[in-house]
Enzyme design. Structure first.
Site, PDB file in Angstrom:
ATOM      1  CB  CYS A 286      42.139  45.660  48.603  1.00 46.26           C
ATOM      2  SG  CYS A 286      40.483  45.918  49.540  1.00 46.26           S
ATOM      3  CD  GLU A 460      34.192  48.676  43.833  1.00 49.15           C
ATOM      4  OE1 GLU A 460      34.805  48.060  44.718  1.00 49.15           O
ATOM      5  OE2 GLU A 460      33.551  48.864  42.538  1.00 49.15           O
TER       6      GLU A 460
HETATM    7  P1  NDP Z   1      45.964  44.345  39.356  1.00 47.87           P
HETATM    8  O1  NDP Z   1      46.117  45.727  39.474  1.00 47.87           O
HETATM    9  O2  NDP Z   1      47.324  43.236  38.831  1.00 47.87           O
HETATM   10  O3  NDP Z   1      45.074  43.853  38.196  1.00 47.87           O
HETATM   11  C1  NDP Z   1      43.621  44.293  38.666  1.00 47.87           C
HETATM   12  C2  NDP Z   1      43.053  44.307  36.845  1.00 47.87           C
HETATM   13  O4  NDP Z   1      43.574  45.356  35.705  1.00 47.87           O
HETATM   14  C3  NDP Z   1      42.810  42.899  37.121  1.00 47.87           C
HETATM   15  O5  NDP Z   1      41.914  42.109  36.180  1.00 47.87           O
HETATM   16  C4  NDP Z   1      44.496  42.750  35.736  1.00 47.87           C
HETATM   17  O6  NDP Z   1      44.757  41.717  34.432  1.00 47.87           O
HETATM   18  C5  NDP Z   1      43.889  44.020  35.130  1.00 47.87           C
HETATM   19  N1  NDP Z   1      45.185  45.233  34.022  1.00 47.87           N
HETATM   20  C6  NDP Z   1      45.984  45.008  34.276  1.00 47.87           C
HETATM   21  N2  NDP Z   1      47.047  45.934  33.538  1.00 47.87           N
HETATM   22  C7  NDP Z   1      46.138  46.583  32.867  1.00 47.87           C
HETATM   23  C8  NDP Z   1      45.813  47.326  32.051  1.00 47.87           C
HETATM   24  N3  NDP Z   1      47.108  47.939  31.417  1.00 47.87           N
HETATM   25  N4  NDP Z   1      45.426  48.080  31.440  1.00 47.87           N
HETATM   26  C9  NDP Z   1      43.661  47.826  32.655  1.00 47.87           C
HETATM   27  N5  NDP Z   1      43.793  46.481  33.540  1.00 47.87           N
HETATM   28  C10 NDP Z   1      44.560  45.878  33.442  1.00 47.87           C
HETATM   29  O7  NDP Z   1      46.043  43.572  40.577  1.00 47.87           O
HETATM   30  P2  NDP Z   1      45.737  41.986  41.063  1.00 47.87           P
HETATM   31  O8  NDP Z   1      44.505  41.123  40.276  1.00 47.87           O
HETATM   32  O9  NDP Z   1      47.138  41.286  41.171  1.00 47.87           O
HETATM   33  O10 NDP Z   1      44.988  42.202  42.705  1.00 47.87           O
HETATM   34  C11 NDP Z   1      45.220  42.792  43.907  1.00 47.87           C
HETATM   35  C12 NDP Z   1      45.904  44.319  44.386  1.00 47.87           C
HETATM   36  O11 NDP Z   1      44.268  44.297  43.769  1.00 47.87           O
HETATM   37  C13 NDP Z   1      46.038  44.431  45.467  1.00 47.87           C
HETATM   38  O12 NDP Z   1      46.695  45.829  45.098  1.00 47.87           O
HETATM   39  C14 NDP Z   1      44.597  44.537  46.476  1.00 47.87           C
HETATM   40  O13 NDP Z   1      44.991  45.258  47.520  1.00 47.87           O
HETATM   41  C15 NDP Z   1      44.320  45.201  45.478  1.00 47.87           C
HETATM   42  N6  NDP Z   1      42.752  44.989  45.623  1.00 47.87           N
HETATM   43  C16 NDP Z   1      42.421  46.358  45.951  1.00 47.87           C
HETATM   44  C17 NDP Z   1      40.745  45.895  46.497  1.00 47.87           C
HETATM   45  C18 NDP Z   1      39.623  47.412  46.214  1.00 47.87           C
HETATM   46  O14 NDP Z   1      39.155  47.397  47.207  1.00 47.87           O
HETATM   47  N7  NDP Z   1      40.727  48.149  47.739  1.00 47.87           N
HETATM   48  C19 NDP Z   1      40.124  45.127  46.637  1.00 47.87           C
HETATM   49  C20 NDP Z   1      41.073  43.781  46.171  1.00 47.87           C
HETATM   50  C21 NDP Z   1      42.023  43.767  45.899  1.00 47.87           C
HETATM   51  P3  NDP Z   1      44.983  40.489  34.898  1.00 47.87           P
HETATM   52  O15 NDP Z   1      45.686  40.177  36.763  1.00 47.87           O
HETATM   53  O16 NDP Z   1      44.362  40.037  34.427  1.00 47.87           O
HETATM   54  O17 NDP Z   1      46.727  40.568  34.198  1.00 47.87           O
END
Ligand code: NDP
Length: 486
Positions: A286, A460
């Site tokens: 991220c 965090e």
């Molecule tokens: P997503 O935003 O797609 O998903 C994050 C989590 O939220 C997943 O478990 C997902 O489930 C869940 N989710 C999706 N929709 C909903 C909803 N409507 N309500 C509740 N939960 C929901 O992220 P990604 O998994 O694609 O990860 C990549 C992103 O994460 C990038 O933008 C990256 O920058 C960010 N990130 C940020 C970090 C930080 O510390 N700032 C660190 C690491 C990544 P599922 O995917 O299983 O459908």
């Protein structure tokens, strides 16, 4: 659940043990390096979600009432177990995410253990304040919030689970954690280890599923807080849903972070940081510094050095410790990256290196460097979340700062210079939650980490995370009589 050797034995972990519920939709677990299905888990049904939340609520009150030192001891024991099992956990992380074992051996369970140890140490030190009002006084105590939900992205499944669980548990909360459906295995191991360390049943439950399961958790009235690591669009949805019944939120979201490299920088360090901040974990980090602004005087040398260093990339079986570059974690994310590259080419960007899918099974992208860019191109503005570095040039400090800040995101930034005053001046001018000077992407547990602007809310790690998992209760103490008008 079907499974490879020594992997979790069922889909969910609830009330101190594994739970299967085959009524939920099957979710294949795919090893990204080959595209093979290595396990199948099942999404949580509403009964499973209810069971997880109910057991968390049951366990939390007694846990919050315990001496913090007791809670901390269990977390520190869990850290020791994680370290002792580092290799096994790293192999699982590699199978789940595709990241090379060379990385996972030092970055994932190790970072998770650091968080458990750090918050285990602080658990006995959850303190308030005392405020004197003449003879009367008030004091504050920090109270646990209750049942917290953790929602994880797919890039660091062990670390994300631990970064959320450790401060939550240290301060007396229970957590129900939903990993990304793309990487569901590692959080189950964290739960198993916490139980082995002595964590009472129900305090850390793991349920599988996609966004709908996350949404069901986010809107449940039993939940006091939602901590999400994910993308900005999902963050907006989750924060809006949580606002419905005024839940606390921590949002760790995406970014398009800048690294400013000045003419006087140590060139090798700057190149190393740009490599780490764009190609580690195949760019799926991220806080990556995906907009690399290089001052005119060294731009040519920087690019030449960068290209020569990229000849050392070794893609291959991620379980081979010689491999230093892995695949994308999902086919969908590889396709996202390919679409971004098509658009970058159409907008006139030059692909200085890479730019293509690798001719291998699985989801492999070449490490890619884009040049001849303008700040308004989509590849410079939008988070790509893959191994794609945009290299831009700048002339003056003020110009570099303005362009670095011209983004909706604000997760992180980097500054490379040998000029001490400039380093601090530029760092403070960055609109970013974390700024590294002459370094990039190091995140020790004692350091607050999180985003500014659209990149998130809250922090965090560090003591600040303890505040985000507690709330103040103020208690007024009268030492005199009660006066009334009549
Ligand atoms: P997503 O935003 O797609 O998903 C994050 C989590 O939220 C997943 O478990 C997902 O489930 C869940 N989710 C999706 N929709 C909903 C909803 N409507 N309500 C509740 N939960 C929901 O992220 P990604 O998994 O694609 O990860 C990549 C992103 O994460 C990038 O933008 C990256 O920058 C960010 N990130 C940020 C970090 C930080 O510390 N700032 C660190 C690491 C990544 P599922 O995917 O299983 O459908």
């Amino acid at each position: 659940m079907t499974r490879p050797d020594a992997q979790p034995v069922a889909s969910h972990y609830i009330d101190g043990g594994y739970v299967e519920d085959t009524a939920g939709a099957p979710i294949p677990v795919i090893h990204p390096a080959t595209g093979e299905t290595i396990a199948t888990v099942h999404a949580a049904t509403s009964e499973t979600i209810d069971r997880a939340l109910a057991s968390a609520a049951r366990a939390q009150t007694e846990w919050a009432a315990r001496d913090g030192a007791d809670r901390g001891r269990i977390l520190r024991r869990a850290a020791e177990i994680m370290r002792a099992r580092n290799r096994e956990l790293s192999v699982l992380e590699t199978l789940d995410t595709g990241k090379p074992l060379q990385e996972t051996l030092v970055a994932d369970a190790a970072s998770g253990a650091d968080a458990l140890e750090y918050f285990g140490g602080l658990a006995a030190d959850v303190t308030g304040t005392a405020i004197q009002f003449g003879g009367d006084w008030a004091y504050t105590i920090r109270r646990a919030l209750g049942v917290c939900v953790g929602l994880g992205a797919w890039n660091y499944p062990t670390q994300i689970a631990c970064w959320k669980a450790a401060p939550a548990l240290a301060t007396g909360n229970a957590m129900v954690f939903k990993p990304s459906e793309s990487t569901p295995l590692c959080a189950l191991k964290v739960a198993e280890i916490l139980t082995e360390a002595g964590l009472p049943a129900g305090l850390f439950n793991v349920v599988q599923g996609a966004g709908e399961v996350g949404a069901a958790l986010t809107t449940d009235p039993r939940v006091a807080k939602v901590s999400l690591t994910g993308s900005v669009p999902v963050g907006r949805r989750v924060a809006a849903a949580a606002a419905g019944n005024m839940k606390h939120v921590t949002m760790e979201l995406g970014g398009k972070s800048p690294i400013l490299i000045f003419d006087d920088a140590d060139l090798d360090d700057a190149v190393s940081a740009a490599i780490n901040g764009n190609f580690y974990s195949s760019g799926q980090v991220c806080s990556n510094g995906t907009r690399v602004f290089v001052q005119d005087g060294i731009a040519e040398r920087f690019l030449a050095r960068l290209k020569s260093r990229l000849s050392n990339v070794i893609p291959g079986d991620p379980l081979d410790e010689a491999t230093n570059f892995g695949p994308m974690t999902t086919r969908a994310q590889m396709d996202v990256v390919l679409r971004h590259l098509d658009r970058a080419r159409a907008e006139g960007a030059t692909v200085a290196t890479g730019g293509n899918r690798m001719a291998r099974d699985g989801f492999w992208m070449e490490p890619t460097v884009l040049t001849d860019l303008t700040d308004d191109m989509a590849c410079v503005r939008e988070e790509i979340f893959g191994p794609v570095m945009s290299v831009l040039t700048f002339a003056e400090e003020a110009e570099g700062i303005a362009r670095a800040n011209a983004t909706e995101f604000g997760l992180a930034a980097g500054v490379f210079t040998r000029d001490l005053a400039r380093a601090h001046r530029v760092a403070r001018a960055m609109q970013a939650g974390t700024v590294w000077i002459n370094q990039y992407n190091l995140t020790p547990a004692g350091m607050p980490f999180g985003g500014s602007k659209a990149s998130g809310i809250g922090r965090e790690n560090a003591r600040m995370a303890m505040d985000h998992f507690t709330e103040a209760q103020t208690i007024y103490v009268s030492m005199g009589r009660v006066e009334a008008a009549f």
